[in-house]
Write an enzyme that holds these catalytic residues in place. Structure first.
Site, PDB file in Angstrom:
ATOM      1  N   ARG A  48      14.235   2.179  67.729  1.00  0.00           N
ATOM      2  CA  ARG A  48      15.063   1.596  66.494  1.00  0.00           C
ATOM      3  C   ARG A  48      16.367   1.139  67.246  1.00  0.00           C
ATOM      4  NH1 ARG A  48      13.429   6.324  64.341  1.00  0.00           N
ATOM      5  NH2 ARG A  48      12.090   5.980  62.623  1.00  0.00           N
ATOM      6  N   LYS A 105      19.568 -14.014  67.997  1.00  0.00           N
ATOM      7  CA  LYS A 105      18.071 -14.127  67.466  1.00  0.00           C
ATOM      8  C   LYS A 105      17.097 -13.686  68.536  1.00  0.00           C
ATOM      9  CE  LYS A 105      19.025 -17.921  64.227  1.00  0.00           C
ATOM     10  NZ  LYS A 105      18.456 -19.422  63.848  1.00  0.00           N
ATOM     11  N   GLU A 145      19.763 -29.990  74.121  1.00  0.00           N
ATOM     12  CA  GLU A 145      20.552 -28.827  73.554  1.00  0.00           C
ATOM     13  C   GLU A 145      21.924 -28.926  74.180  1.00  0.00           C
ATOM     14  OE1 GLU A 145      19.351 -27.689  70.936  1.00  0.00           O
ATOM     15  OE2 GLU A 145      17.379 -27.391  70.993  1.00  0.00           O
ATOM     16  N   LYS A 149      28.530 -22.489  71.064  1.00  0.00           N
ATOM     17  CA  LYS A 149      27.640 -21.651  70.318  1.00  0.00           C
ATOM     18  C   LYS A 149      28.077 -20.409  69.789  1.00  0.00           C
ATOM     19  CE  LYS A 149      22.797 -20.497  69.400  1.00  0.00           C
ATOM     20  NZ  LYS A 149      21.486 -20.270  69.932  1.00  0.00           N
ATOM     21  N   GLU A 153      23.528 -17.559  59.506  1.00  0.00           N
ATOM     22  CA  GLU A 153      23.125 -19.055  59.056  1.00  0.00           C
ATOM     23  C   GLU A 153      23.151 -19.215  57.660  1.00  0.00           C
ATOM     24  OE1 GLU A 153      19.019 -20.210  60.161  1.00  0.00           O
ATOM     25  OE2 GLU A 153      20.048 -21.516  61.744  1.00  0.00           O
ATOM     26  N   ARG A 189      26.712 -22.191  60.831  1.00  0.00           N
ATOM     27  CA  ARG A 189      25.384 -22.380  61.899  1.00  0.00           C
ATOM     28  C   ARG A 189      24.532 -23.431  61.701  1.00  0.00           C
ATOM     29  NH1 ARG A 189      22.864 -16.880  64.607  1.00  0.00           N
ATOM     30  NH2 ARG A 189      21.707 -17.801  66.254  1.00  0.00           N
ATOM     31  N   ASN A 229      21.508 -27.448  64.082  1.00  0.00           N
ATOM     32  CA  ASN A 229      20.376 -27.950  63.457  1.00  0.00           C
ATOM     33  C   ASN A 229      20.132 -29.401  63.713  1.00  0.00           C
ATOM     34  OD1 ASN A 229      19.114 -25.549  63.009  1.00  0.00           O
ATOM     35  ND2 ASN A 229      19.423 -25.534  60.949  1.00  0.00           N
ATOM     36  N   HIS A 262      17.160 -31.523  64.237  1.00  0.00           N
ATOM     37  CA  HIS A 262      15.896 -30.672  64.251  1.00  0.00           C
ATOM     38  C   HIS A 262      14.967 -30.871  63.212  1.00  0.00           C
ATOM     39  CE1 HIS A 262      17.912 -28.914  67.590  1.00  0.00           C
ATOM     40  NE2 HIS A 262      17.312 -27.720  67.493  1.00  0.00           N
ATOM     41  N   HIS A 297      11.225 -31.065  64.434  1.00  0.00           N
ATOM     42  CA  HIS A 297      10.252 -30.254  64.051  1.00  0.00           C
ATOM     43  C   HIS A 297       9.021 -31.056  63.409  1.00  0.00           C
ATOM     44  CE1 HIS A 297      13.251 -26.997  63.731  1.00  0.00           C
ATOM     45  NE2 HIS A 297      12.793 -26.740  64.584  1.00  0.00           N
ATOM     46  N   HIS A 302      10.310 -29.303  72.571  1.00  0.00           N
ATOM     47  CA  HIS A 302      11.186 -29.239  71.750  1.00  0.00           C
ATOM     48  C   HIS A 302      12.367 -30.173  72.011  1.00  0.00           C
ATOM     49  CE1 HIS A 302      13.639 -27.645  68.180  1.00  0.00           C
ATOM     50  NE2 HIS A 302      14.452 -27.084  69.279  1.00  0.00           N
TER      51      HIS A 302
HETATM   52  N1  LIG Z   1      16.839 -17.331  69.970  1.00  0.00           N
HETATM   53  C1  LIG Z   1      17.176 -18.251  70.084  1.00  0.00           C
HETATM   54  O1  LIG Z   1      18.484 -18.386  69.200  1.00  0.00           O
HETATM   55  C2  LIG Z   1      16.582 -19.444  70.260  1.00  0.00           C
HETATM   56  C3  LIG Z   1      17.043 -20.751  70.381  1.00  0.00           C
HETATM   57  C4  LIG Z   1      16.058 -21.848  70.894  1.00  0.00           C
HETATM   58  C5  LIG Z   1      15.086 -21.724  71.413  1.00  0.00           C
HETATM   59  N2  LIG Z   1      14.342 -20.296  71.303  1.00  0.00           N
HETATM   60  C6  LIG Z   1      13.007 -20.220  71.683  1.00  0.00           C
HETATM   61  O2  LIG Z   1      13.086 -20.455  73.108  1.00  0.00           O
HETATM   62  C7  LIG Z   1      11.526 -20.607  73.512  1.00  0.00           C
HETATM   63  C8  LIG Z   1      11.696 -21.749  74.508  1.00  0.00           C
HETATM   64  O3  LIG Z   1      12.460 -21.568  75.636  1.00  0.00           O
HETATM   65  P1  LIG Z   1      12.107 -21.924  77.041  1.00  0.00           P
HETATM   66  O4  LIG Z   1      11.317 -23.104  77.176  1.00  0.00           O
HETATM   67  O5  LIG Z   1      13.013 -21.097  78.125  1.00  0.00           O
HETATM   68  O6  LIG Z   1      10.689 -20.962  77.041  1.00  0.00           O
HETATM   69  P2  LIG Z   1       9.798 -20.105  78.313  1.00  0.00           P
HETATM   70  O7  LIG Z   1      10.730 -18.749  78.443  1.00  0.00           O
HETATM   71  O8  LIG Z   1       8.555 -20.016  77.815  1.00  0.00           O
HETATM   72  O9  LIG Z   1      10.227 -20.963  79.658  1.00  0.00           O
HETATM   73  C9  LIG Z   1       9.683 -22.247  79.763  1.00  0.00           C
HETATM   74  C10 LIG Z   1       8.923 -22.247  81.116  1.00  0.00           C
HETATM   75  O10 LIG Z   1       9.649 -22.039  82.131  1.00  0.00           O
HETATM   76  C11 LIG Z   1       9.437 -21.086  83.112  1.00  0.00           C
HETATM   77  N3  LIG Z   1      10.516 -20.806  83.732  1.00  0.00           N
HETATM   78  C12 LIG Z   1      11.770 -20.371  83.198  1.00  0.00           C
HETATM   79  N4  LIG Z   1      12.598 -20.313  83.978  1.00  0.00           N
HETATM   80  C13 LIG Z   1      12.169 -21.029  85.270  1.00  0.00           C
HETATM   81  C14 LIG Z   1      12.796 -21.357  86.402  1.00  0.00           C
HETATM   82  N5  LIG Z   1      13.967 -20.869  86.656  1.00  0.00           N
HETATM   83  N6  LIG Z   1      11.995 -21.941  87.499  1.00  0.00           N
HETATM   84  C15 LIG Z   1      10.599 -22.293  87.170  1.00  0.00           C
HETATM   85  N7  LIG Z   1      10.269 -21.943  85.958  1.00  0.00           N
HETATM   86  C16 LIG Z   1      10.883 -21.386  85.093  1.00  0.00           C
HETATM   87  C17 LIG Z   1       8.995 -20.427  82.221  1.00  0.00           C
HETATM   88  O11 LIG Z   1       7.885 -19.281  83.094  1.00  0.00           O
HETATM   89  C18 LIG Z   1       7.829 -21.148  81.215  1.00  0.00           C
HETATM   90  O12 LIG Z   1       6.835 -21.355  81.934  1.00  0.00           O
HETATM   91  C19 LIG Z   1      10.936 -20.969  72.242  1.00  0.00           C
HETATM   92  O13 LIG Z   1      10.084 -19.848  71.871  1.00  0.00           O
HETATM   93  C20 LIG Z   1      11.917 -21.286  71.259  1.00  0.00           C
HETATM   94  O14 LIG Z   1      11.691 -20.557  69.973  1.00  0.00           O
HETATM   95  C21 LIG Z   1      15.092 -19.387  70.847  1.00  0.00           C
END
Ligand SMILES: NC(=O)c1ccc[n+]([C@@H]2O[C@H](COP(=O)([O-])OP(=O)(O)OC[C@H]3O[C@@H](n4cnc5c(N)ncnc54)[C@H](O)[C@@H]3O)[C@@H](O)[C@H]2O)c1
Length: 370
Positions: free
Chosen positions: A130, A152, A194, A242, A252, A256, A260, A263, A267, A279
């Site tokens: 939990r 999130k 971003e 942020k 949100e 917040r 978007n 976005h 999307h 993205h």
């Molecule tokens: N929680 C939130 O508020 C929020 C906000 C925006 C996006 N997201 C989520 O984030 C995800 C996308 O993030 P992401 O692109 O970081 O995803 P990810 O964690 O899959 O990383 C993308 C790729 O980069 C590689 N990588 C990461 N750091 C590296 C480094 N320093 N050197 C080499 N390779 C590296 C990873 O292994 C992976 O293959 C999505 O699932 C999205 O929904 C969440």
């Protein structure tokens, strides 16, 4: 490059700068409130290092070493890198691993990786027994400037992305800017969209600094040199902005929503591309589409689109998407988050200031048509 602290607004710190992986152990001790010098018995706290198969081999060893030197027992879990892993099965496996490793409520999860790692590791920490503490070590630019802030966490389910999750805040975010050196060009572009968005909606001075750093452009090579020089400042500004937005509206309800910006169309473009376009690249196009529309309607001052376009195209992003507007609007209307009579569209009242304008879903294409 200096190390900078930001208080992200929820009682935890974000520490940003070069060389921080090697300091992870002591920083985590401080964040978990463990005082004193580690003695032979260690801290008595177990940490589960959650990472993926790309980041683990690159940086797992350095982090593990630092954590162990600070007196922690460390167990490591790696999942196959990529969005495909972001599902409940991976989280369930990891939670099972936490139980099998004898973790208890006083132990913690350390997430090392991008947004996928952060979302899943945070979600597992929110649900194991939990809720136990977790620390984020973001390694992608996107994770550093966006997903590691705001609390999130979650996973994708067959019905849609991020539809299952929880709000769960970390105890510390540790962002070592050296790790950006191993990011591919695509990953840099993905995260930097971003950054541009954040500056455009909230901070004209920050936007001007980005314009100055980008100069007359030159594609992603310029992006790499911008980050070499300014990474800590850029991440700090994004986290500060942020953090402020989220602090005032975690769930949100209002403010917040400005995050978007760009976005709605992004999307739709991602879906139209069958997720073959990242993205961030879709957000870059989305920001231009909505600003073209808002400028035409007098909701944004003349010249706003020009400035955005110069920055975005100068850094090597595509500036348009080859699909009929009607198709994109149809996809946007069918988005689960946009069901209802109106869609809130974020527009720039000026560079550095955003507002939400409600558009009838049936009039979405009219709004975007230039
Ligand atoms: N929680 C939130 O508020 C929020 C906000 C925006 C996006 N997201 C989520 O984030 C995800 C996308 O993030 P992401 O692109 O970081 O995803 P990810 O964690 O899959 O990383 C993308 C790729 O980069 C590689 N990588 C990461 N750091 C590296 C480094 N320093 N050197 C080499 N390779 C590296 C990873 O292994 C992976 O293959 C999505 O699932 C999205 O929904 C969440």
């Amino acid at each position: 490059m200096e190390k900078v602290y930001v208080n992200a607004g929820d009682g935890y710190d974000v520490l940003i700068g070069p060389g921080l992986l090697a300091e992870a152990g002591n920083r985590v001790r401080e964040a978990l409130g463990i005082g004193g010098v580690p003695e032979n018995g260690g801290t008595g706290v177990k940490l589960a290092l959650f990472t993926d198969t790309t980041v683990g081999p690159l940086y797992g060893e350095a982090v593990e070493k630092s954590l162990k030197e600070a007196g922690f027992t460390v167990v490591r879990y790696e999942y196959p890198a990529g969005e495909k892993s972001k599902n409940i099965e991976t989280v369930a496996h990891f939670v099972e691993f936490l139980a099998e490793s004898g973790m208890t409520r006083k132990d913690a999860v350390v997430v090392l990786g991008g947004g996928v790692a952060g979302d899943m590791g945070g979600f597992a920490a929110a649900t194991f027994m939990r809720g136990i503490k977790f620390i984020q070590i973001p390694t992608s630019l996107l994770a550093a400037v966006d997903s590691s802030v705001g609390g999130k966490t979650g996973v994708d389910i067959p019905a849609g992305k991020n539809l299952m999750g929880a709000f769960w805040q970390p105890s510390l975010v540790l962002c070592d800017t050296d790790v950006f050196g191993s990011l591919t060009e695509d990953l840099l572009l993905d995260g930097f969209a971003e950054v541009i968005k954040t500056a455009a909606i909230c901070d004209s001075g920050f936007f001007e600094r980005l314009e100055a750093a980008a100069g007359s452009g030159g594609g992603p090579g310029v992006l790499r040199s911008i980050l070499r020089e300014h990474a800590a400042d850029i991440v700090r500004d994004c986290v500060r902005i942020k953090g402020h937005v989220v602090e005032n509206d975690e769930r949100e309800g209002g403010l917040r929503r400005i995050l978007n910006f760009g976005h709605t169309m992004a999307h739709a473009i991602e879906k139209d591309a069958d997720y073959g376009l990242s993205h961030g690249k879709a957000v870059a196009i989305g920001m231009l589409m909505v600003t073209g529309a808002s400028e035409k309607r007098g909701l944004s001052p003349a010249g706003t689109l020009d400035r955005l376009t110069r920055l975005i195209s100068g850094l090597g992003y595509a500036t348009s998407w080859d699909a009929p507007l009607e198709t994109l609007c149809e996809i946007a209307r069918s988005d689960k988050k946009s069901r209802g009579s109106h869609i809130g569209i974020v527009v720039l009242e000026e560079i550095g200031k955003a507002a939400v304008t409600d558009v009838k879903t049936s009039e979405l294409a009219d709004f975007y048509r230039i």
